[in-house]
Motif scaffolding. Structure first.
Motif, PDB file in Angstrom:
ATOM      1  N   LEU A 189       0.813  -1.217   0.000  1.00 13.24           N
ATOM      2  CA  LEU A 189       0.000   0.000   0.000  1.00 13.24           C
ATOM      3  C   LEU A 189       0.846   1.267   0.000  1.00 13.24           C
ATOM      4  O   LEU A 189       0.355   2.348  -0.371  1.00 13.24           O
ATOM      5  CB  LEU A 189      -0.921   0.001   1.233  1.00 13.24           C
ATOM      6  CG  LEU A 189      -1.984  -1.094   1.280  1.00 13.24           C
ATOM      7  CD1 LEU A 189      -2.641  -1.137   2.656  1.00 13.24           C
ATOM      8  CD2 LEU A 189      -3.040  -0.861   0.204  1.00 13.24           C
ATOM      9  N   GLY A 190       2.080   1.164   0.458  1.00 14.02           N
ATOM     10  CA  GLY A 190       2.936   2.338   0.519  1.00 14.02           C
ATOM     11  C   GLY A 190       2.592   3.260   1.663  1.00 14.02           C
ATOM     12  O   GLY A 190       2.905   4.465   1.609  1.00 14.02           O
ATOM     13  N   VAL A 191       1.957   2.742   2.708  1.00 13.42           N
ATOM     14  CA  VAL A 191       1.605   3.551   3.877  1.00 13.42           C
ATOM     15  C   VAL A 191       1.872   2.738   5.138  1.00 13.42           C
ATOM     16  O   VAL A 191       1.985   1.511   5.089  1.00 13.42           O
ATOM     17  CB  VAL A 191       0.107   3.981   3.863  1.00 13.42           C
ATOM     18  CG1 VAL A 191      -0.195   4.846   2.647  1.00 13.42           C
ATOM     19  CG2 VAL A 191      -0.811   2.760   3.907  1.00 13.42           C
ATOM     20  N   ARG A 192       1.935   3.433   6.265  1.00 16.37           N
ATOM     21  CA  ARG A 192       2.019   2.742   7.544  1.00 16.37           C
ATOM     22  C   ARG A 192       0.600   2.494   8.039  1.00 16.37           C
ATOM     23  O   ARG A 192      -0.228   3.413   8.099  1.00 16.37           O
ATOM     24  CB  ARG A 192       2.804   3.575   8.564  1.00 16.37           C
ATOM     25  CG  ARG A 192       4.296   3.666   8.250  1.00 16.37           C
ATOM     26  CD  ARG A 192       5.039   4.401   9.352  1.00 16.37           C
ATOM     27  NE  ARG A 192       5.013   3.691  10.618  1.00 16.37           N
ATOM     28  CZ  ARG A 192       5.820   2.689  10.947  1.00 16.37           C
ATOM     29  NH1 ARG A 192       6.753   2.287  10.071  1.00 16.37           N
ATOM     30  NH2 ARG A 192       5.755   2.106  12.114  1.00 16.37           N
ATOM     31  N   LEU A 193       0.302   1.268   8.425  1.00 18.45           N
ATOM     32  CA  LEU A 193      -1.032   0.904   8.900  1.00 18.45           C
ATOM     33  C   LEU A 193      -1.149   0.999  10.407  1.00 18.45           C
ATOM     34  O   LEU A 193      -2.248   1.229  10.934  1.00 18.45           O
ATOM     35  CB  LEU A 193      -1.378  -0.524   8.437  1.00 18.45           C
ATOM     36  CG  LEU A 193      -1.452  -0.728   6.922  1.00 18.45           C
ATOM     37  CD1 LEU A 193      -1.666  -2.204   6.599  1.00 18.45           C
ATOM     38  CD2 LEU A 193      -2.586   0.104   6.332  1.00 18.45           C
ATOM     39  N   PHE A 194      -0.030   0.807  11.112  1.00 14.45           N
ATOM     40  CA  PHE A 194      -0.056   0.828  12.574  1.00 14.45           C
ATOM     41  C   PHE A 194       0.978   1.809  13.105  1.00 14.45           C
ATOM     42  O   PHE A 194       2.076   1.950  12.551  1.00 14.45           O
ATOM     43  CB  PHE A 194       0.229  -0.557  13.153  1.00 14.45           C
ATOM     44  CG  PHE A 194      -0.897  -1.535  12.986  1.00 14.45           C
ATOM     45  CD1 PHE A 194      -1.928  -1.590  13.911  1.00 14.45           C
ATOM     46  CD2 PHE A 194      -0.918  -2.397  11.902  1.00 14.45           C
ATOM     47  CE1 PHE A 194      -2.963  -2.495  13.761  1.00 14.45           C
ATOM     48  CE2 PHE A 194      -1.946  -3.308  11.742  1.00 14.45           C
ATOM     49  CZ  PHE A 194      -2.975  -3.357  12.667  1.00 14.45           C
ATOM     50  N   ALA A 195       0.627   2.486  14.187  1.00 16.63           N
ATOM     51  CA  ALA A 195       1.579   3.277  14.963  1.00 16.63           C
ATOM     52  C   ALA A 195       2.007   2.418  16.144  1.00 16.63           C
ATOM     53  O   ALA A 195       1.174   2.033  16.982  1.00 16.63           O
ATOM     54  CB  ALA A 195       0.944   4.580  15.439  1.00 16.63           C
ATOM     55  N   ARG A 196       3.276   2.101  16.217  1.00 21.85           N
ATOM     56  CA  ARG A 196       3.773   1.156  17.210  1.00 21.85           C
ATOM     57  C   ARG A 196       4.563   1.885  18.294  1.00 21.85           C
ATOM     58  O   ARG A 196       5.258   2.857  18.024  1.00 21.85           O
ATOM     59  CB  ARG A 196       4.669   0.108  16.554  1.00 21.85           C
ATOM     60  CG  ARG A 196       4.042  -0.639  15.387  1.00 21.85           C
ATOM     61  CD  ARG A 196       5.130  -1.375  14.605  1.00 21.85           C
ATOM     62  NE  ARG A 196       4.639  -2.192  13.524  1.00 21.85           N
ATOM     63  CZ  ARG A 196       4.335  -1.730  12.314  1.00 21.85           C
ATOM     64  NH1 ARG A 196       4.438  -0.434  12.043  1.00 21.85           N
ATOM     65  NH2 ARG A 196       3.925  -2.556  11.370  1.00 21.85           N
ATOM     66  N   SER A 197       4.438   1.382  19.508  1.00 23.91           N
ATOM     67  CA  SER A 197       5.300   1.822  20.608  1.00 23.91           C
ATOM     68  C   SER A 197       5.563   0.596  21.469  1.00 23.91           C
ATOM     69  O   SER A 197       5.026  -0.483  21.212  1.00 23.91           O
ATOM     70  CB  SER A 197       4.624   2.927  21.428  1.00 23.91           C
ATOM     71  OG  SER A 197       3.555   2.409  22.193  1.00 23.91           O
ATOM     72  N   THR A 198       6.368   0.769  22.486  1.00 26.63           N
ATOM     73  CA  THR A 198       6.677  -0.378  23.342  1.00 26.63           C
ATOM     74  C   THR A 198       5.467  -0.827  24.142  1.00 26.63           C
ATOM     75  O   THR A 198       5.418  -1.969  24.612  1.00 26.63           O
ATOM     76  CB  THR A 198       7.814  -0.026  24.314  1.00 26.63           C
ATOM     77  OG1 THR A 198       7.443   1.139  25.062  1.00 26.63           O
ATOM     78  CG2 THR A 198       9.111   0.251  23.544  1.00 26.63           C
ATOM     79  N   ARG A 199       4.485   0.061  24.329  1.00 26.79           N
ATOM     80  CA  ARG A 199       3.344  -0.271  25.171  1.00 26.79           C
ATOM     81  C   ARG A 199       2.019  -0.383  24.423  1.00 26.79           C
ATOM     82  O   ARG A 199       1.044  -0.873  24.984  1.00 26.79           O
ATOM     83  CB  ARG A 199       3.187   0.776  26.277  1.00 26.79           C
ATOM     84  CG  ARG A 199       4.353   0.809  27.265  1.00 26.79           C
ATOM     85  CD  ARG A 199       4.063   1.779  28.381  1.00 26.79           C
ATOM     86  NE  ARG A 199       5.139   1.800  29.370  1.00 26.79           N
ATOM     87  CZ  ARG A 199       5.128   2.554  30.463  1.00 26.79           C
ATOM     88  NH1 ARG A 199       4.095   3.363  30.689  1.00 26.79           N
ATOM     89  NH2 ARG A 199       6.141   2.511  31.304  1.00 26.79           N
ATOM     90  N   SER A 200       1.965   0.096  23.205  1.00 27.83           N
ATOM     91  CA  SER A 200       0.669   0.110  22.525  1.00 27.83           C
ATOM     92  C   SER A 200       0.821  -0.106  21.025  1.00 27.83           C
ATOM     93  O   SER A 200       1.918   0.055  20.459  1.00 27.83           O
ATOM     94  CB  SER A 200      -0.056   1.449  22.768  1.00 27.83           C
ATOM     95  OG  SER A 200       0.643   2.516  22.147  1.00 27.83           O
ATOM     96  N   LEU A 201      -0.289  -0.468  20.426  1.00 23.37           N
ATOM     97  CA  LEU A 201      -0.373  -0.658  18.981  1.00 23.37           C
ATOM     98  C   LEU A 201      -1.736  -0.138  18.545  1.00 23.37           C
ATOM     99  O   LEU A 201      -2.769  -0.579  19.051  1.00 23.37           O
ATOM    100  CB  LEU A 201      -0.231  -2.144  18.622  1.00 23.37           C
ATOM    101  CG  LEU A 201      -0.332  -2.461  17.132  1.00 23.37           C
ATOM    102  CD1 LEU A 201       0.942  -2.060  16.405  1.00 23.37           C
ATOM    103  CD2 LEU A 201      -0.606  -3.957  16.925  1.00 23.37           C
ATOM    104  N   ARG A 202      -1.715   0.820  17.647  1.00 29.34           N
ATOM    105  CA  ARG A 202      -2.981   1.359  17.176  1.00 29.34           C
ATOM    106  C   ARG A 202      -2.898   1.644  15.684  1.00 29.34           C
ATOM    107  O   ARG A 202      -1.813   1.831  15.124  1.00 29.34           O
ATOM    108  CB  ARG A 202      -3.339   2.639  17.927  1.00 29.34           C
ATOM    109  CG  ARG A 202      -2.353   3.764  17.765  1.00 29.34           C
ATOM    110  CD  ARG A 202      -2.795   5.028  18.474  1.00 29.34           C
ATOM    111  NE  ARG A 202      -1.795   6.086  18.345  1.00 29.34           N
ATOM    112  CZ  ARG A 202      -1.668   6.868  17.274  1.00 29.34           C
ATOM    113  NH1 ARG A 202      -2.471   6.692  16.221  1.00 29.34           N
ATOM    114  NH2 ARG A 202      -0.739   7.819  17.232  1.00 29.34           N
TER     115      ARG A 202
END
Length: 306
Positions: free
Chosen positions: A46-59
């Motif tokens: 898709l050429g995009v990021r689908l998830f914003a990741r961190s050590t504590r969360s995923l959205r």
């Protein structure tokens, strides 16, 4: 779309719901590494990021939310398609115990049921014809075809012919001897053939004029019967005037054996329903029968009383 691509989409939805790649992987019986690789394939495609990741969360990102909504709809459509195919080839089978009114059953429904079984030979029918209302809670009957809206609100009522109405009619021989009523009040001077259901006699007939005035007439006659087919036969023989469901007398009206009366008045509604006790009874065979009968009723013409 390959099977792997479909699994990638399922993983996307699972991860969005769980808020975790590892939980989504466990739910789908995959390893975390496989789950991570699937999301990366989607993002690269898709050429995009689908998830914003961190050590504590995923959205989901904004792009991810938009895309995931379409994925949910696509997966739901695929599931509906699969169910439709399975029902077509495997689900239309089994035994249906069916109760129906005497006149409608003998002269209209039985030929239709023959055609239904020809299309679905794995369906077996047990047919009960009677104008006495079957107790679906106690009798060995799965379904009932009945006139009128059911009184029991717990009953599942599937409309087959919601716009059906009664027809006031008599044989040409009766009209030649006694004349035709010009108003509903004139029925008091005629021999009216009435139907009994249990201890109740349907001897109050209602009509609505073109101006919208409703008139209910208490009728009398020398014959009353608890079998709708018998009442219709009396009318065809010229014994009196009948107030029958349009479907019951459609063939007689078309052939001229009966003639419609009071064409300027709107007659009583008598819709046809398919009844069952629980929605769990709505098997693929029942749903297919419902659709089949709805189509037949829609094309079964009742001659215009006017």
């Amino acid at each position: 779309m390959t099977a792997e691509r479909l699994e990638d989409l399922r993983l996307l939805v699972a991860a969005a719901d769980a808020g975790s790649f590892s939980q989504a992987a466990r739910d789908l019986d995959l390893t975390p590494a496989v789950a991570s690789a699937a999301i990366k394939r989607l993002e690269q495609a898709l050429g995009v990021r689908l998830f914003a990741r961190s050590t504590r969360s995923l959205r989901l990102t904004a792009d991810g939310e938009r895309y995931c909504e379409h994925v949910r709809q696509a997966l739901a459509a695929l599931q509906r398609g699969r169910q439709a195919v399975e029902q077509e080839h495997d689900g239309v089978a089994g035994t249906l115990s069916l109760s129906m009114p005497s006149d409608l059953g003998r002269h209209v429904l039985l030929p239709w049921l023959d055609a239904f079984q020809s299309e679905h030979p794995k369906v077996r029918l047990r047919v009960f014809i009677s104008d006495r209302l079957a107790d679906l809670y106690r009798q060995p009957v799965d379904l009932a075809i009945r006139y009128g809206t059911p009184d029991d609100s717990n009953m599942v009522a599937l409309p087959l012919a919601p716009h059906n109405r009664r027809v006031l009619c008599a044989a040409p021989a009766y009209i030649a001897r006694h004349g035709a009523p010009a108003t509903p009040q004139d029925l008091r001077a005629h021999n009216c053939l009435t139907f009994m259901l249990g201890d109740a006699v349907h001897d109050r007939w209602t009509f609505v004029s073109e101006e919208g005035r409703s008139t209910t007439v208490a009728v009398n006659g020398d014959r009353a019967g608890d079998d709708g087919d018998m009442v219709r036969r009396w009318a065809v023989q010229g014994a009196g005037i009948a107030y029958k469901s349009g479907f019951d007398v459609a063939a007689d009206l078309a052939a001229g054996r009966l003639l419609p009366l009071l064409p300027d008045y709107v007659t009583e509604s008598t819709p046809v329903y398919l009844l069952c006790v629980h929605r769990a009874s709505l098997s693929p065979a029942v749903r297919r029968l419902r659709d089949f009968l709805q189509a037949r009723f829609a094309h079964y013409g009742v001659p215009d009383a006017s």
